[in-house]
Design an enzyme around this catalytic site. Structure first.
Site, PDB file in Angstrom:
ATOM      1  N   GLU A  71      43.136  31.766  37.264  1.00 30.72           N
ATOM      2  CA  GLU A  71      42.071  31.412  37.697  1.00 30.72           C
ATOM      3  C   GLU A  71      42.146  30.011  36.814  1.00 30.72           C
ATOM      4  OE1 GLU A  71      39.921  32.321  38.908  1.00 30.72           O
ATOM      5  OE2 GLU A  71      39.102  33.915  38.717  1.00 30.72           O
ATOM      6  N   ASP A  94      48.044  39.196  45.791  1.00 30.90           N
ATOM      7  CA  ASP A  94      46.897  40.278  44.441  1.00 30.90           C
ATOM      8  C   ASP A  94      46.182  41.360  44.869  1.00 30.90           C
ATOM      9  OD1 ASP A  94      45.157  38.557  46.435  1.00 30.90           O
ATOM     10  OD2 ASP A  94      44.929  37.116  44.885  1.00 30.90           O
ATOM     11  N   HIS A 136      41.332  28.118  41.500  1.00 30.80           N
ATOM     12  CA  HIS A 136      42.458  28.901  41.726  1.00 30.80           C
ATOM     13  C   HIS A 136      43.089  29.868  43.060  1.00 30.80           C
ATOM     14  CE1 HIS A 136      39.445  32.535  42.644  1.00 30.80           C
ATOM     15  NE2 HIS A 136      39.920  32.874  44.062  1.00 30.80           N
ATOM     16  N   ASN A 156      36.995  27.227  42.023  1.00 34.45           N
ATOM     17  CA  ASN A 156      37.844  26.818  40.809  1.00 34.45           C
ATOM     18  C   ASN A 156      38.736  26.252  40.638  1.00 34.45           C
ATOM     19  OD1 ASN A 156      38.835  28.930  41.023  1.00 34.45           O
ATOM     20  ND2 ASN A 156      38.259  30.224  38.916  1.00 34.45           N
TER      21      ASN A 156
HETATM   22  C1  F6R Z   1      43.450  35.933  47.800  1.00 31.26           C
HETATM   23  C2  F6R Z   1      43.205  35.554  47.419  1.00 31.26           C
HETATM   24  C3  F6R Z   1      42.167  33.917  46.414  1.00 31.26           C
HETATM   25  C4  F6R Z   1      41.614  33.806  47.278  1.00 31.26           C
HETATM   26  C5  F6R Z   1      40.413  32.471  47.218  1.00 31.26           C
HETATM   27  C6  F6R Z   1      39.568  31.767  48.399  1.00 31.26           C
HETATM   28  O1  F6R Z   1      44.925  36.964  48.422  1.00 31.26           O
HETATM   29  O2  F6R Z   1      44.211  34.949  45.849  1.00 31.26           O
HETATM   30  O3  F6R Z   1      43.180  32.786  46.054  1.00 31.26           O
HETATM   31  O4  F6R Z   1      42.568  33.167  48.417  1.00 31.26           O
HETATM   32  O5  F6R Z   1      39.616  33.084  46.231  1.00 31.26           O
HETATM   33  O6  F6R Z   1      39.061  32.847  48.775  1.00 31.26           O
HETATM   34  P1  F6R Z   1      38.363  32.804  50.329  1.00 31.26           P
HETATM   35  O7  F6R Z   1      39.334  32.535  51.634  1.00 31.26           O
HETATM   36  O8  F6R Z   1      37.633  34.281  50.200  1.00 31.26           O
HETATM   37  O9  F6R Z   1      37.450  31.472  50.050  1.00 31.26           O
END
Ligand code: F6R
Length: 241
Positions: A149, A73, A144, A142
């Site tokens: 989401e 992303d 994701h 959550n």
């Molecule tokens: C990052 C992404 C997100 C993260 C998720 C966890 O490219 O796509 O799905 O992997 O938000 O984030 P952290 O590792 O910062 O807890």
């Protein structure tokens, strides 16, 4: 032929151990198939993993010279040179330290004028590469994955998504002011992620315990996007606190 299914849970005692195990899996992938297509993530979970991959590369233990990468992303409105963009995150934490050719590094272009066309281009590029061999994921509190989401369709492909308040809050640590946190991102879809041949998911810390529990035992539902991974043929979850 019966397709074998593998869902492996690896519990670790430290963040470093999680990072090392993930690095070993990616090193083995590149050793077996040097021209692997790798799916990459940003955020706090993979930082130690990137550090270990860089260390291994610098020690002459692995090369990315023939690999291709696709990130999950990028924020809409952000791109190279912007300190809070995922382009920059990848540059600082991995790309500038390794031998992956510039032309082999792919992230969605959050600065594209036509965002819908950009999403289509990205999806087609992944397909044209032969598809992702090994995808790295983190998980949001959550549920994701990527920026898919809750409520995202399981068959979704790369698209623009509005970030939830919960996600914007948990990403606030990367921004100086609250109003700087982007409201939208381009993300690979859940269908895109599920097309990867193998998946490694990293989840470390107390704040991820609930999400890991739900991933293991909860219902498979679009309200908790990561739950679909239970239907994937080859997943390794490395987790701990
Ligand atoms: C990052 C992404 C997100 C993260 C998720 C966890 O490219 O796509 O799905 O992997 O938000 O984030 P952290 O590792 O910062 O807890």
């Amino acid at each position: 032929m019966i397709k074998s299914k593998m869902f492996r849970w690896i519990e670790v005692n430290s963040y470093e151990q999680m990072s090392e195990i993930a690095a070993a899996i990616f090193t083995e992938q590149l050793a077996k198939k040097p021209d692997s297509v790798l799916g990459l993530a940003t955020g706090g979970s993979p930082l130690g993993f990137y550090k270990e991959m860089v260390r291994r590369h610098q020690a002459g233990e692995l090369s990315f010279a023939r690999a291709v990468t696709f990130n999950l992303d990028e924020y809409v409105g952000k791109g190279p040179g912007d300190a809070t963009s995922y382009h920059e995150f990848m540059h600082q934490n991995l790309f500038r330290h390794i031998d992956l050719p510039e032309t082999a590094r792919h992230l969605p272009n959050g600065l594209a004028e036509d965002l819908a066309a950009e999403c289509e281009r990205y999806e087609k590029l992944i397909e044209a590469s032969g598809g992702i061999d090994l995808q790295l994921l983190g998980i949001g509190v959550n549920g994701h994955i990527g920026f898919n989401e809750p409520g995202s369709r399981f068959d979704s492909r790369t698209r623009v998504i509005e970030l939830t308040e919960a996600t914007r809050k948990s990403n606030a640590r990367f921004f100086e002011k609250e109003e700087d946190i982007p409201a939208k991102a381009i993300t690979m879809g859940i269908g895109t992620i599920m097309s990867a041949r193998k998946i490694v998911l990293l989840a470390f810390g107390d704040n991820k315990t609930e999400a890991v529990k739900r991933l293991e035992n909860g219902a498979v539902t679009e309200e908790f996007p990561a739950s679909i991974l239970r239907k994937h043929p080859h997943v390794t979850v490395i987790y701990g606190k």
